[in-house]
Every structure is written in C-alpha cells, then in structure tokens.
Design an enzyme around this catalytic site. Structure first.
Site, short mmCIF file in Angstrom:
data_model
loop_
_atom_site.label_atom_id
_atom_site.label_comp_id
_atom_site.label_asym_id
_atom_site.label_seq_id
_atom_site.Cartn_x
_atom_site.Cartn_y
_atom_site.Cartn_z
N ARG A 31 0.81 -1.22 0.00
CA ARG A 31 0.00 0.00 0.00
C ARG A 31 0.85 1.28 0.00
NH1 ARG A 31 -4.78 1.10 4.28
NH2 ARG A 31 -5.10 -1.13 3.96
N HIS A 77 -8.16 -3.24 -7.45
CA HIS A 77 -7.84 -2.54 -6.20
C HIS A 77 -8.93 -2.72 -5.16
CE1 HIS A 77 -5.24 0.23 -4.10
NE2 HIS A 77 -6.25 1.03 -3.79
N TYR A 121 -17.58 14.04 -13.55
CA TYR A 121 -17.45 15.23 -14.40
C TYR A 121 -16.13 15.29 -15.17
CZ TYR A 121 -21.31 16.93 -11.51
OH TYR A 121 -22.50 17.07 -10.86
#
Length: 843
Positions: A31, A77, A121
């Site tokens: 990680r 993931h 967006y």
C-alpha cells in the site's frame, strides 16, 4: 454453543501481535511504499494498468474518470474509490508530479488546495510518458500475480523505461516507517544512469556532477547544498526550498514579486497566514498582498510600505512564512519486497538491474516468437517447392486431420507446419507470394541471429538500455525548474561554478549586473560596436570591471558602511539588460546610498589581504587607510568601514598596495597631493586623520584620486561648466593635512569645483546637469593647461542650472568588446582589471 463445536482458547496478546504484524506488513508491502524498480505504489500501478487494459492510451480519446476508477476498483484494487480517484488526480496535476503520467480534462484541483471535480465530471487518458512505462508489458517482461479474487492477473511491477522513482519521487506513511522522495530532472537522471552503466564503480560525488539536486515541479530555489549532498550519499537529508522572488517598482511603490513557491505548499494558505502575521505586526513593512496568478503563471505581489527595505522584508518572509520550507528526504523503497533505505547510486543500480531483466525477457520472448515463425516458414517453403504433390495429398485426404497427418508423414513436417500448410490460402501459390515467403524467412533468420547475439553479450544489452534511455531523454527531457543557490549552505559556489571571466557593469543610477565575457565578442577596430546596455535614457554605464566569478565586490556607503558580495551573487544579465538596483541586493538602510565600489581578489588569501589597503576620503577632508584583511569577514547587514562624524559623509574608497599617491580636491578650487604612505593603517572603527584643511566652513572635499599611472593627467570641472586637465607633475607632493595648491581659479563665473578625475586620451567624460541633461565628450578634445588657470568652458549652462556630477566612462562604451576589455587599465598594484572610473560626486 452448538453441540460438537470446540472452543480453542487463544492468548489475546499473541493474537493482537500477529494480527497487527500482518496488517503492518500488508501496509508496508502493498500500500504505502513504492517499488524501487518502477517507483510506483500498487494503487498507481493499478490505475495505469487499468487504463492500459481499457485502451485509454495517449493516442485514444479521453474517457470518463468514473469509468476508469470503476475498472480499477472492480478488477484490481480492493479499497475505496476515493483512494483510486485521488491517486489518478495527483498523477494529472502539474504542481504535484514533475512528469505527469495522466492527461486530465476538466477540473483537477489547484495549487490553492481546491478539490478536483467529482469523477463523473472529469475525463482522463494516459500521457505519452506513461505509455513508455508500460511499453513491452505484453512481451512477458514482468511477472504477474492474481488479483484479489483470483480471477485476473495484474503486473507485480511495470517494465518502465523511465527511472520513475528518481524523476517523480514518492511519499507515503506506512506502519513504523515512511518514505519521502524528491523528484529530479529527467535529463540529469538519464545522464547519471548512463554514467553508471558506463562505469559501475562511479562514486556518488561523480554522479552528483550529472544529477545536481532535486528538481521540483513548482520550481523555486534550493537554498544551500549540504542537505542535498547528504541525501544523495545516505538517503536521508533536509533540502531547504525557497520561493523565487524579485523586486519591482509598481506604480511608484517597491514590491516583492513571487513567481514560484516551494514544493507541496498551498498558495492560498500561505498568503492567508502571511496576511495574519502582517496584521499581528509579526512582519513589518508590507502594506498589501495581492494574488495576481492567472493562466500564464503564478504572481504573488507583496506591496511594501514606503520606508520598507525590500531585502529585509523578503528575509523576514523567508523566516516566518512558507516562502521558505524544507523537504525532508527519506529514501525508503521496496527492494525485493523488503523496505530499504537507498542512496542515489543504489536507486540507479536497481533501476538498471530491472531494465536489464526486462531487456533479457523481452529478447527471449521475441526470439521464441521469431523461431516459431521461422519454423512455420520452413514448412510453407517446403510446401511451395512441392506444391503439386501437396495438393494431391490434400485432395486425396478425407478431412483436414488426415491431410495434416499425411503431409507430416510424407515431408517429415511438425504438426504446426502441417497445420499451416493445410490452412494456406490459394493466393499464396502465386510467384510473388512465394518470393515474399523466402525473403521473410531470410529476414527472420537475421533477426534470430541478432536476438541470440543480444542474449549472448551483456555489453549489447547495456547498449540497448543506454539507447532507450537516450530516446526517453530526447522525448521528455527538459530544463531544470528549481535553481540551486549554493551560497545558502556551507558548500560554496566555487565547487560548482567555473571561475570564468565576467564583465561587471554599474550604471550612474546604481544598476548592477554581470555578463559572461564571452558575450562581448571581439570586433575589429572601426566596427560599429554592439549596444552594451539598455539603461534608462538619463542613465549610462559608469563603472566597468573585469573580474571572475570567484572574486569579491565591496560596496561602501556614504554613512561609512561596507557591504560584501561574491561576484557570482551579482544577478546575471545580458549585454542589453538594465541590471538590478544595488539597494535591492544589499540590506542598506534608508537615507544611505552606495558611494564606492571595489572589485578584489580572494579575501580568504592571507597574503593578498595583508598586502592591500582600502583608502577612504570624506567630505570634510578626513582620509583613512585600513588593511583589506579587516573587510574579509562580512555580515548580512554590513560592517563599519569608517566612523563618520555627524555632519560628514564618505565620498570615495580605493584599493591600493600602500604605494599610491593621493589627490584630494576641494570645492574652493584647491587640491593636495601626498604619498599614501603618509597615512598609517587604522582599524575599521577609526574615523581617520586629516587629509586636507578646508578653506572655510562651507568648503568640502569633492573627490579623491588614487594615482598609480603617472602618465595620466588630472582633470577638474567646476559647477558652471568650466574645466581643464593638467599634468600630474604640476602638483607638488606635500604633507598630508596641508591646505593644498590652486587646481583651478575659482570665480563667480566658474562656480565651485565639483569633480576631480585622473584621465587619459582614451577616456570620455559624462557631465550631468542638475536639470537632468547629460552631455558626453572626449577627454582628448581638452588641451593640457597649467593648474592655476580657470580652464575652458566645457558646456554652456542655461539659467540657474549647474553641474551635478561628472563621471569618467570608457570611450565607445557601446562597443565594449574583448579587445577593449583586454586593454583596460590593469592596476599594477593589485592585479585587478578595472577602468579606474570614479564614483559620481553630488554637488
């Protein structure tokens, strides 16, 4: 409890310990820490691989960010969507990554800390540089592992051609350890890596000549070099970063303009905190702060109060705000799955090792593919040579499998070859196609030979790595963004900057710059010359020194302070630039001004500083001689050069070897000539001894000349425009402190004396009137006359106007070239090349 179930008692301490260790190792390995080979953490690697699999390459159209995040989340993931989107956003921010890996479209946040738009967006695709990080991944170049649900495979590392760990850095907090790696310049890193490949025994100090320092995406200045050096050597160090600031006059007010800020600093926060400090009176001298940043770049304007000294305010900002901050380097990365502290050479070593493995695996893959193709081509060539028999066998067979077996038996073919023949199209029987077959076979044999040669010879593999790196440098290499200010640390600039010759010019209005001597290219006599400076219309170049980067400039002010600067610290400017105002470079107090300049050699050279003197003169006729050694230990706010009495001020300072002759000129028209040896050396704080006796209360010294070349003449100018030059021999040598002899006949018509200079035919004069008019004339146009005459009219003075200052300048200053510079006066006493110009004297 259900019947038959067994309870197993567990010690809670042991359970907590093993669970926490498992968690810690998971955070460390999968990680928070980057892999030393591709410089990526798992989340970034998965984002890039997800985009690659999705086909969102640099050449394809942008895709909705939510689509990419969904792909990465669903396949690779096993964490939250925020972590994936934030990682992708960071890879698309130019202030976060030195070389961006994602090309974003839409609002991806700002350096002011604004959040990016929601993933529904925005759109994204890979950048070209990211394509190179994934190049050859389909050629079995890296190991793959199963994803979280064992349904798909993902790469353990990318086969990157980019030394990404060094060029983009990384930061992450694991458990019990953290990493914080600065970004570097790709061009420098590639040069350093190639140097390592050519010589594995290269030292870190030799690598530093290629990779000079970190290079932050936001630019700025790396202040001091010790931390950088320590980080390169040990993997840990503290790099001090400063904003890039300059001084400008905006609407008549002095301003500090900041155009680049330190890495990872939030601009809006920084401005707000600075404003709070100004309101709390912790920072003095700032009236307003304006953020004028726009699409063309950053521009933060600190408007100063009228009495503020720009340099002092800037230093205060560096001290109390984020305009100066530090980057704590902590190079921890995963090496073979284990966290390790790495120096710069080890990082390069592991990257080269990784590239070598990629080249070997890629070549092996391509060789197998080429051999398989060659095998099929051999079968097809056999078939085309025996085409009639092949057709006969195929026609006689009842199905494809039987045809294949019959062909294998008749021509001793392998199953793959026979299958290819059975599936061969009829058009391959044409003569042209058969020629193609043979030429492809010959070509592929050459390829196989070449690939085998690569696998057999390590030097060839290393050459391939170098060539690919060179290609990467040509594609993505750029200039450094972060400047290095070596003077900020203990390591001096000498170690990094060549001691080349430079031309230092100072204008009448006090603008200074240094220009490499090479910019003044040699011209033949009679050439038209080159424009030497774009000073203001009413300004002109008054002082010109030829020095070297390692020399020192001393500045003496009218209040008796001395400031010290290395030549390399003088801002560099082109021949045509105006330069920077001296008061912006040194912490000079209000109401004081620079009156004299001295360019000296090494102030650390004991023999030199103990054999040279600074001789000074004040308006009230005081002279003082001090050993140069006294000025060899500078302070930021200047040191006392001479104690000036209340109604007096420093006028001149000259560098001598103790054997010059000194001339002092009085406003009343008298001048004195005495040997410098008549003045004993004194300490810095002394106020000096009488050099000349003033004729009246209103009388004052208007200039001092230090003569070592007795072939020159003495030129004097009066305030109403009269002047003349006289032979040095006309002035008898007297004792210091006398009244002097008449140097010009002073009358109401001539007005008081305003200037005394030592000149030769090679000089020009610049005469400035109080009304601002400047007139230039050649010294050789003035004939030599006796010292008691009133001289000739040099210029016509109109009305109440009078002469404010007289300066000696080089003839043809616009045509300064190598030839002229080499013929400048070289002071035989101190070896410093300078033109002996005098500082202006205000009447």
């Amino acid at each position: 409890m259900a019947e038959g179930e067994k309870l197993i008692p567990i010690n809670i301490d042991d359970e907590m310990k093993s669970a926490y260790i498992d968690y810690s190792m998971s955070v460390i390995v999968s990680r928070a820490l980057p892999d030393v080979r591709d410089g990526l953490k798992p989340v970034h690697r998965r984002v890039l691989f997800g985009m690659y699999e999705l086909g969102v390459r640099s050449t394809s159209a942008h895709k909705k960010s939510a689509r990419i995040v969904g792909e990465v989340l669903g396949k690779y993931h096993p964490h939250g969507d925020t972590s994936v989107y934030d990682s992708m956003v960071r890879m698309a921010q130019e202030w976060s990554l030195r070389y961006m890996l994602v090309d974003g479209q839409g609002n991806f946040g700002s350096i002011d800390g604004d959040s990016p738009a929601a993933m529904r967006y925005t759109e994204a695709r890979m950048r070209k540089i990211a394509d190179d990080m994934l190049a050859d991944i389909d050629k079995d170049t890296v190991d793959h592992q199963l994803n979280f649900d064992d349904t798909l495979k993902e790469p353990k590392v990318l086969p990157t051609r980019i030394p990404n760990l060094l060029v983009n850095g990384a930061s992450g907090i694991a458990v019990g350890m953290a990493t914080n790696m600065p970004p570097h310049n790709l061009t420098e890193v590639v040069d350093g890596t190639i140097a390592y490949i050519e010589n594995n025994e290269i030292t870190i100090d030799e690598l530093i000549t290629h990779i000079k320092a970190p290079d932050f995406p936001t630019g700025g200045i790396i202040y001091g070099y010790d931390g950088v050096k320590e980080a390169f050597h040990t993997g840990r160090g503290r790099v001090v970063m400063r904003a890039k600031a300059s001084f400008e006059e905006v609407q008549g007010r002095e301003c500090i303009i900041v155009t680049e800020i330190p890495y990872q600093i939030n601009k809006a926060d920084m401005i707000k905190k600075t404003a709070d400090l100004v309101n709390d009176k912790k920072i003095e001298g700032i009236s307003t702060i304006r953020d004028e940043s726009d699409r063309n770049g950053m521009r933060i304007v600190y408007i100063l109060k009228r009495d503020a000294i720009p340099n002092i305010v800037l230093n205060t900002l560096y001290k109390y705000t984020s305009l100066q901050s530090s980057f704590s380097v902590n190079n921890i990365a995963l090496v073979n799955g284990r966290p390790q502290m790495l120096n710069v050479k080890e990082m390069i070593h592991y990257f080269v090792e990784h590239r070598h493995e990629v080249v070997v695996r890629r070549t092996t893959f391509e060789l197998k593919k080429a051999e398989d193709r060659a095998h099929i081509l051999e079968g097809l060539i056999i078939a085309s040579d025996n085409i009639d028999e092949v057709i006969k066998i195929i026609r006689a067979s009842s199905n494809g499998d039987e045809a294949r077996d019959n062909l294998m038996e008749r021509f001793k073919l392998s199953e793959i070859q026979a299958k290819a023949i059975v599936e061969m199209r009829l058009r391959q029987l044409t003569g042209l196609e058969q020629d193609k077959l043979r030429s492809e076979y010959e070509e592929i044999l050459k390829t196989i030979e070449d690939l085998k040669d690569i696998l057999a010879r390590k030097e060839r593999r290393m050459q391939i790595i170098k060539d690919e790196l060179q290609e990467v440098k040509e594609k993505y290499g750029d200039e450094r963004r972060s400047e290095i200010n070596f003077a900020g640390g203990d390591l001096s600039m000498e170690d990094m900057i060549p001691d080349e010759q430079v031309v230092i010019t100072i204008s009448h209005a006090g603008y200074i710059k240094r220009t490499p001597l090479s910019e003044y290219k040699t011209q033949n006599r009679g050439g038209v010359g080159q424009k030497a400076s774009s000073t203001r219309n009413e300004d002109f170049l008054e002082h010109l020194f030829v020095g070297t980067n390692h020399q020192y400039m001393l500045f003496f002010t009218q209040k008796g302070k001395c400031f010290w600067m290395r030549v390399y610290e003088i801002p560099e400017g082109s021949k045509s630039s105006k330069g920077r105002a001296i008061q912006n470079l040194i912490s000079i107090e209000n109401g004081d001004s620079v009156k004299a300049f001295i360019c000296t050699q090494d102030l650390k050279d004991e023999e030199y500083v103990n054999s040279h003197y600074v001789i000074m003169a004040t308006k009230k006729g005081i002279v003082k001689k001090t050993l140069l050694e006294q000025y060899s230990r500078p302070r930021q706010n200047g040191i006392n050069a001479i104690s000036i009495r209340e109604d007096d001020e420093l006028l001149e300072a000259k560098l001598t070897t103790g054997t010059s002759e000194i001339f002092l000129g009085l406003k009343s028209g008298k001048a004195i000539r005495f040997e410098e040896s008549k003045t004993r050396p004194m300490g810095r704080n002394a106020s000096g001894v009488r050099g000349i006796t003033l004729q009246s209360e209103n009388d004052e010294v208007i200039g001092m000349v230090s003569v070592h070349n007795f072939e020159e003449e003495i030129l004097v100018v009066s305030e109403n425009g009269y002047g003349k030059r006289s032979s040095i021999d006309d002035y008898r040598v007297t004792n210091r402190g006398g009244k002097g002899v008449k140097t010009i006949s002073i009358t109401d018509k001539t007005g008081g004396l305003v200037a005394i200079k030592n000149v030769s035919d090679a000089d020009d004069l610049m005469i400035i009137n109080k009304s601002g008019i400047a007139i230039r004339m050649s010294v050789e146009d003035l004939r030599v006359m006796g010292r008691a005459t009133q001289g000739v009219r040099l210029i016509n003075i109109k009305g109440n106007d009078s002469i404010a200052a007289v300066a000696k300048v080089m003839k043809d200053e616009d045509a300064v070239d190598d030839t002229d510079i080499n013929e400048l006066d070289v002071n035989p006493e101190n070896g410093t090349a300078l033109d002996n110009t005098e500082t202006e004297t205000e009447e």
